[in-house]
Each structure stands twice: as structure tokens, then as C-alpha cells.
Design a protein around this motif. Structure first.
Motif, PDB file in Angstrom:
ATOM      1  N   ARG A  87       0.829  -1.211   0.000  1.00 32.51           N
ATOM      2  CA  ARG A  87       0.000   0.000   0.000  1.00 32.51           C
ATOM      3  C   ARG A  87       0.864   1.262   0.000  1.00 32.51           C
ATOM      4  NH1 ARG A  87      -2.466   3.313   3.969  1.00 32.51           N
ATOM      5  NH2 ARG A  87      -4.435   4.136   3.234  1.00 32.51           N
ATOM      6  N   GLU A  88       1.912   1.265   0.825  1.00 33.68           N
ATOM      7  CA  GLU A  88       2.773   2.445   0.905  1.00 33.68           C
ATOM      8  C   GLU A  88       3.459   2.714  -0.429  1.00 33.68           C
ATOM      9  OE1 GLU A  88       3.090  -0.145   3.099  1.00 33.68           O
ATOM     10  OE2 GLU A  88       2.054   0.735   4.801  1.00 33.68           O
ATOM     11  N   ASP A  89       3.900   1.630  -1.096  1.00 36.89           N
ATOM     12  CA  ASP A  89       4.554   1.808  -2.394  1.00 36.89           C
ATOM     13  C   ASP A  89       3.562   2.338  -3.425  1.00 36.89           C
ATOM     14  OD1 ASP A  89       6.904   0.841  -1.336  1.00 36.89           O
ATOM     15  OD2 ASP A  89       6.569  -1.217  -2.042  1.00 36.89           O
ATOM     16  N   TYR A  90       2.334   1.854  -3.379  1.00 36.89           N
ATOM     17  CA  TYR A  90       1.314   2.322  -4.325  1.00 36.89           C
ATOM     18  C   TYR A  90       1.012   3.796  -4.081  1.00 36.89           C
ATOM     19  CZ  TYR A  90      -3.109   2.914  -6.695  1.00 36.89           C
ATOM     20  OH  TYR A  90      -4.114   3.374  -7.490  1.00 36.89           O
ATOM     21  N   VAL A  91       0.849   4.178  -2.807  1.00 36.25           N
ATOM     22  CA  VAL A  91       0.546   5.579  -2.472  1.00 36.25           C
ATOM     23  C   VAL A  91       1.690   6.477  -2.930  1.00 36.25           C
ATOM     24  CG1 VAL A  91       0.228   7.178  -0.530  1.00 36.25           C
ATOM     25  CG2 VAL A  91      -1.014   5.003  -0.585  1.00 36.25           C
ATOM     26  N   ARG A  92       2.916   6.039  -2.697  1.00 37.81           N
ATOM     27  CA  ARG A  92       4.071   6.824  -3.112  1.00 37.81           C
ATOM     28  C   ARG A  92       4.093   6.991  -4.630  1.00 37.81           C
ATOM     29  NH1 ARG A  92       8.050   3.599  -1.733  1.00 37.81           N
ATOM     30  NH2 ARG A  92       7.718   4.031   0.468  1.00 37.81           N
ATOM     31  N   GLY A  93       3.874   5.903  -5.338  1.00 37.16           N
ATOM     32  CA  GLY A  93       3.875   5.973  -6.808  1.00 37.16           C
ATOM     33  C   GLY A  93       2.731   6.828  -7.318  1.00 37.16           C
ATOM     34  N   GLN A  94       1.578   6.701  -6.704  1.00 35.45           N
ATOM     35  CA  GLN A  94       0.417   7.496  -7.106  1.00 35.45           C
ATOM     36  C   GLN A  94       0.670   8.974  -6.848  1.00 35.45           C
ATOM     37  OE1 GLN A  94      -1.988   5.970  -8.692  1.00 35.45           O
ATOM     38  NE2 GLN A  94      -3.167   7.822  -9.025  1.00 35.45           N
ATOM     39  N   SER A  95       1.327   9.296  -5.732  1.00 34.02           N
ATOM     40  CA  SER A  95       1.643  10.701  -5.413  1.00 34.02           C
ATOM     41  C   SER A  95       2.568  11.303  -6.466  1.00 34.02           C
ATOM     42  CB  SER A  95       2.309  10.799  -4.038  1.00 34.02           C
ATOM     43  OG  SER A  95       1.415  10.364  -3.046  1.00 34.02           O
ATOM     44  N   VAL A  97       2.803  10.340  -9.632  1.00 34.21           N
ATOM     45  CA  VAL A  97       2.024  10.523 -10.858  1.00 34.21           C
ATOM     46  C   VAL A  97       1.134  11.764 -10.743  1.00 34.21           C
ATOM     47  CG1 VAL A  97       0.158   9.511 -12.257  1.00 34.21           C
ATOM     48  CG2 VAL A  97       2.073   8.094 -11.514  1.00 34.21           C
ATOM     49  N   GLU A  98       0.472  11.927  -9.584  1.00 34.91           N
ATOM     50  CA  GLU A  98      -0.403  13.080  -9.392  1.00 34.91           C
ATOM     51  C   GLU A  98       0.396  14.383  -9.399  1.00 34.91           C
ATOM     52  OE1 GLU A  98      -2.621  12.286  -5.847  1.00 34.91           O
ATOM     53  OE2 GLU A  98      -3.813  10.710  -6.814  1.00 34.91           O
ATOM     54  N   LYS A 100       3.152  14.955 -11.054  1.00 37.69           N
ATOM     55  CA  LYS A 100       3.506  15.222 -12.457  1.00 37.69           C
ATOM     56  C   LYS A 100       2.299  15.746 -13.233  1.00 37.69           C
ATOM     57  CE  LYS A 100       7.406  12.089 -12.822  1.00 37.69           C
ATOM     58  NZ  LYS A 100       8.008  10.961 -13.509  1.00 37.69           N
TER      59      LYS A 100
END
Length: 120
Positions: A87-95, A97-98, A100
Motif C-alpha cells: 500500500r505504501e509503495d502504491y501511495v508513493r507511486g500514485q503521489s 504521478v499526481e 507530475k
């Protein structure tokens, strides 16, 4: 009336013969009893050995199943990081992308403002 006379040596011989016959019968009965007991014990030991063999075979099968379960668990452990994202990795990656996308939105907005300012 008839008198039967038995001499002493004949009486002793008869008693010895009767005693020998009695002890022989007792010995034969004892031997038969021991043979039956031996056969009964042999049957019991054979049954116990068969049961032990079955238990050992069941233990071998169970050990094989546990090894299979352990192997599958190890495969799952190796596979999990490749298939799933924490979950933490997904949130970090999503942040990222957002962020950018936000930066791109600001550039597009600035471009639109410049275009609008030139066109006026």
C-alpha cells in the motif's frame, strides 16, 4: 470270592507307570498350552507389526504432504513481491504521478494564459 495278590515290586511298577503317565499327560497339556500361547503371541505381534507398518506409511505420506505445502509456501513467498504492491509503495507511486499531472496542468494553464494574453 477271588483273592488278587500283587507283589510289592508289581505295585511299585504300577505306581511308577501311573505317575509317569500322569506327568506325561501334564507335560503334553503344558506343551499344547505353550504352543497355543506362542501362536497367539505370534499373531498379535504380526498384527502389531502390520499396524506399525501402516502408521509408518501414513507418516511418510504426511511428511510428503508437509514438504509439498512448505514448497508451495516458499513459491508463494517468492511470487508475492512480483504480483502485489504494498500500500505504501502504491501511495508513493500514485503521489508522484499526481504531482507530475499537477505540474503538467500548471504548464497547460500557463500556456493557455500566454496564448490568451497574446491574442487580446
Amino acid at each position: 470270592m477271588t483273592n488278587i495278590q500283587i507283589e510289592l515290586w508289581q505295585l511299585i511298577t504300577l505306581l511308577i507307570t501311573l505317575l509317569l503317565a500322569f506327568f506325561g499327560a501334564v507335560a503334553a497339556a503344558g506343551k499344547m498350552l505353550l504352543d497355543q500361547t506362542g501362536r497367539s503371541l505370534d499373531e498379535r505381534f504380526t498384527k502389531l507389526q502390520d499396524q506399525l507398518d501402516e502408521i509408518q506409511e501414513a507418516n511418510r505420506e504426511e511428511a510428503k504432504q508437509w514438504k509439498r505445502v512448505e514448497r508451495e509456501l516458499m513459491e508463494l513467498k517468492a511470487e508475492l513481491p512480483q504480483r502485489f504492491v504494498m500500500r505504501e509503495d502504491y501511495v508513493r507511486g500514485q503521489s508522484v504521478v499526481e504531482a507530475k499531472l499537477d505540474g503538467l496542468a500548471v504548464r497547460i494553464e500557463n500556456l493557455q494564459l500566454r496564448t490568451a494574453a497574446r491574442g487580446d
